[in-house]
Design a protein around this motif. Structure first.
Motif, mmCIF file in Angstrom:
data_model
loop_
_atom_site.group_PDB
_atom_site.id
_atom_site.type_symbol
_atom_site.label_atom_id
_atom_site.label_comp_id
_atom_site.label_asym_id
_atom_site.label_seq_id
_atom_site.Cartn_x
_atom_site.Cartn_y
_atom_site.Cartn_z
ATOM 1 N N CYS A 130 0.786 -1.054 -0.071
ATOM 2 C CA CYS A 130 -0.028 0.106 -0.114
ATOM 3 C C CYS A 130 0.809 1.191 0.033
ATOM 4 N N ASP A 131 0.494 2.249 -0.966
ATOM 5 C CA ASP A 131 1.458 3.387 -1.200
ATOM 6 C C ASP A 131 0.945 4.494 0.178
ATOM 7 N N VAL A 132 0.021 4.178 0.911
ATOM 8 C CA VAL A 132 -0.420 5.134 1.866
ATOM 9 C C VAL A 132 0.002 4.587 3.283
ATOM 10 N N LEU A 146 -4.942 -6.034 -1.809
ATOM 11 C CA LEU A 146 -4.508 -4.554 -1.748
ATOM 12 C C LEU A 146 -5.420 -3.810 -2.301
ATOM 13 N N THR A 147 -6.180 -3.944 -3.333
ATOM 14 C CA THR A 147 -7.267 -3.317 -3.881
ATOM 15 C C THR A 147 -8.466 -3.294 -2.705
ATOM 16 N N LEU A 148 -8.805 -4.189 -1.943
ATOM 17 C CA LEU A 148 -9.868 -4.061 -1.038
ATOM 18 C C LEU A 148 -9.338 -3.154 0.013
ATOM 19 N N HIS A 149 -7.765 -3.429 0.486
ATOM 20 C CA HIS A 149 -7.351 -2.673 1.724
ATOM 21 C C HIS A 149 -7.476 -1.018 0.974
ATOM 22 N N THR A 206 -9.692 5.095 0.437
ATOM 23 C CA THR A 206 -10.323 6.054 -0.350
ATOM 24 C C THR A 206 -11.984 6.174 0.134
ATOM 25 N N GLY A 207 -12.160 5.155 0.656
ATOM 26 C CA GLY A 207 -13.885 5.126 1.270
ATOM 27 C C GLY A 207 -14.532 4.514 0.060
ATOM 28 N N PHE A 236 -20.647 -1.932 -0.266
ATOM 29 C CA PHE A 236 -19.373 -2.482 -0.116
ATOM 30 C C PHE A 236 -18.231 -2.482 -0.859
ATOM 31 N N SER A 237 -17.128 -2.478 -0.260
ATOM 32 C CA SER A 237 -15.736 -2.491 -1.055
ATOM 33 C C SER A 237 -15.476 -3.706 -1.726
#
Length: 397
Positions: A152-154, A165-168, A173-174, A187-188
């Motif tokens: 994760c870049d954040v 990673l996409t889910l995380h 981002t919300g 849902f994410s």
């Protein structure tokens, strides 16, 4: 109409596969030799062809050159982009010859076909677990190696698969791109939506073979089965205590470390769990979200509401074994039990009188100090006890 066959003049001497271009044959030969001549300068991972290396490098740079003009989502690989576009068009060009089910991509179709045959031809060399696809084996191997190549870049958290990673990232981002058709929830992830939909349908597809209990989610069944087997696979390395769930172990370890990661932004209080922080914040906001259906009284937490409801139903579940007296709360029973004991625990330092509870002693001490902490909001009268104030308030009503 006759179709021309495509000429493939370049053949592999090992397995007989044919290719249109010599370059494709050269790349194919690496699958036999095991050679991976294209190496990543960042993590040293190697690949059989340059295009795979270029795609891999984007996991380090974060570059996503393929952008959807419908929703703005970006992708590292063209194939992922093409698959995503079908979620907008509804196109499912891959169909199962056995049952007619259709799919967005060939990978999903391949996995589906295995459900008809039950075949799992790809095995893990470490533990022997079998899988439907080679890609599933690759993902599984990271359980043994501990490899988490997607970062994760954040917040720098790492994950074993790009989908995790996409889910995380959606936590940051919300983004919740999967809405429920039945209610306003979103849902994410698609799997979270599927689980949620079972609330509306009442479906519980995961059944315990021991007792017949059913569950909406697979992990709930896994946890339930441990109540039959007694298995507690998560152990504390400091004291040896074991737990059914990893989350319970995480909370337990904080007892040893003293870690309280959830801090109140109003005062300096910190808490072990997020739920305790939320409860604490209500002491600042005075929010009381839990209401009694009998009288409409509001409470800050479910425990206080539960205690209050015992007033309406007359329930007194805590009984004294010596005299049979019953009480609504356990603390009241404990205080009562001291009346049977010869010794009274709490003496007044000023006059020597003994009291069965600290609360009663505290009330008594106000006769010495003159303290009257309970005041009437109407006339300003002061009282030593809250019960005296309640009696006084009746004269105003």
């Amino acid at each position: 109409m006759q179709t021309q066959s495509v000429e493939k003049p370049h053949s592999c001497l090992v397995c007989g596969s044919s290719f249109r271009k010599s370059f494709h044959l050269k790349t194919h030969m690496f699958t036999h030799t095991g050679e991976k001549p294209y190496r990543c300068d960042v993590c040293s991972k190697s690949f059989t062809d340059s295009s795979n290396l270029q795609r891999h490098i984007r996991t380090h740079t974060g570059e996503k050159p393929y952008c959807c003009d419908v929703c703005g989502c970006s992708f590292r690989q063209a194939s992922h982009f093409q698959r995503h576009k079908r979620t907008h068009t509804g196109e499912k060009p891959y169909s199962c010859e056995t049952c007619g089910s259709t799919f967005y991509d060939s990978t999903a179709l391949g996995k589906h076909k295995a459900t008809h045959t039950g075949l799992k031809p790809h095995s893990c060399d470490v533990c022997g677990t079998s899988f439907m696809s080679k890609y599933d084996v690759t993902k599984h191997m990271r359980v043994h190696t501990g490899e988490k190549p997607y970062s994760c870049d954040v917040c720098s958290a790492s994950f074993a698969t790009s989908s995790y990673l996409t889910l995380h990232m959606r936590r940051h981002t919300g983004e919740k791109p999967y809405p429920c058709d039945e209610c306003d929830s979103s849902f994410s992830g698609k799997s979270r939506l599927r689980e949620h939909m079972r609330i509306h349908s009442g479906e519980k597809p995961f059944t315990c073979e021991s007792c017949g209990s059913s569950f909406r989610r697979k992990f709930e069944l896994t946890l339930h089965i441990r109540t039959h087997t007694g298995e507690k696979p998560f152990s504390c390395q400091l004291c040896g205590k074991s737990f059914l769930k990893s989350s319970k172990l995480t909370l337990h370890v904080r007892i040893h470390t003293g870690e309280k990661p959830y801090s109140c932004d109003v005062c300096t209080s910190s808490f072990v769990t997020l739920s305790k922080l939320k409860k604490h914040k209500r002491s600042h906001t005075k929010e009381k979200p839990y209401s009694c259906t009998d009288c409409g009284s509001f409470f800050a937490n479910t425990y206080s509401l539960k205690k209050h409801k015992q007033i309406h139903i007359g329930e007194k579940p805590f009984s004294c074994e010596e005299c049979g007296s019953a009480f609504r709360h356990n603390i009241a029973l404990k205080q009562h039990k001291r009346t049977h004991e010869a010794e009274k625990y709490f003496p007044c330092e000023l006059c020597g009188l003994l009291y069965t509870t600290l609360y009663n002693l505290k009330q008594h001490k106000r006769t010495h100090t003159g303290e009257k902490p309970f005041s009437c909001d109407v006339c300003g009268s002061l009282f030593t006890q809250k019960s005296h104030l309640k009696v006084h308030m009746r004269c105003h009503t």
